[in-house]
Write an enzyme that holds these catalytic residues in place. Structure first.
Site: not given
Ligand code: 13P
Length: 210
Positions: A73, A92, A119
């Site tokens: 990502e 993420h 919050y």
């Molecule tokens: P990665 O293991 O490549 O970081 O991907 C995990 C993920 O959350 C994909 O959106």
């Protein structure tokens, strides 16, 4: 914080998120801006068991220069960090409730979670643009996320999960936690006629806590 301290903090906060169920398996990834590039969690790594020494390092041009192979990502993180020069980190997650909202909301919506609590507004802000579905790792998501992130600290990827920025790594983690809690509340209260904060109350929070 120097790079070693950031590597240690990334492993610590990743483990904390994992232990509390914000991430399962190898879901999720985290990036941190450095003076000479970026740190990024390796692809297929578990946030609960990151080895600080093996965290990927990317050069300022985002090429891989150290550690294990970076998350697929990279485009998602690059979109956020280039759109928001003040952001020092991006988290993420596939956290359950935020992802559920991402399955209910329409791409293009900008506020799929109502401002129920202070919050959420203070940490995430007024806008949470919903980005249309892209396959994980698809470079095509970069432009959409970049455009949306110019006006929002966080975006929600349809049927995938949230992407949250913060001034520091800790800030980004806190904002991701608040987003998940706000999503949980929104689902708990769905259809119950809950009272949201008024636009004036939201303005007051943003003026006071920015
Ligand atoms: P990665 O293991 O490549 O970081 O991907 C995990 C993920 O959350 C994909 O959106």
């Amino acid at each position: 914080m120097d790079e070693q301290a950031l590597r240690d903090q990334l492993a610590l906060l990743g483990a904390s998120l994992f232990q509390r169920g914000y991430s399962v398996g190898t879901a999720g990834n985290i990036s941190v801006r450095l003076p000479d590039g970026y740190l990024m969690t390796p692809t297929n790594s578990c946030l609960g068991r990151l080895d600080p020494a093996r965290i990927s390092k990317l050069a300022p041009d985002w090429s891989h220069v150290g550690g294990d192979r970076p998350s697929k990502e990279v485009f998602m993180h690059r979109a956020m960090l280039t759109a928001r020069p003040d952001a020092g980190a991006v988290v993420h997650l596939h956290s359950t409730h935020a992802t559920a909202i991402g399955c209910l909301a329409e791409p293009g919506e900008t506020a799929p979670i109502p401002p129920l609590t202070p919050y959420f507004v203070m940490r995430v802000g007024r806008a949470l643009p919903v980005i249309r579905y892209y396959r994980p790792g698809d470079a095509a998501m970069e432009a959409d996320i970049h455009d949306a992130a110019k006006g929002a600290k966080a975006v929600l990827l349809a049927n995938h999960g949230p992407v949250v920025s913060g001034r520091t790594l800790e800030d980004a983690v806190h904002a991701a936690e608040e987003l998940e809690e706000a999503a949980r509340l929104a689902l708990l209260l769905r259809g119950a006629g809950a009272r949201s904060l008024t636009p004036a109350q939201v303005d007051d929070l943003l003026a006071t806590f920015g």
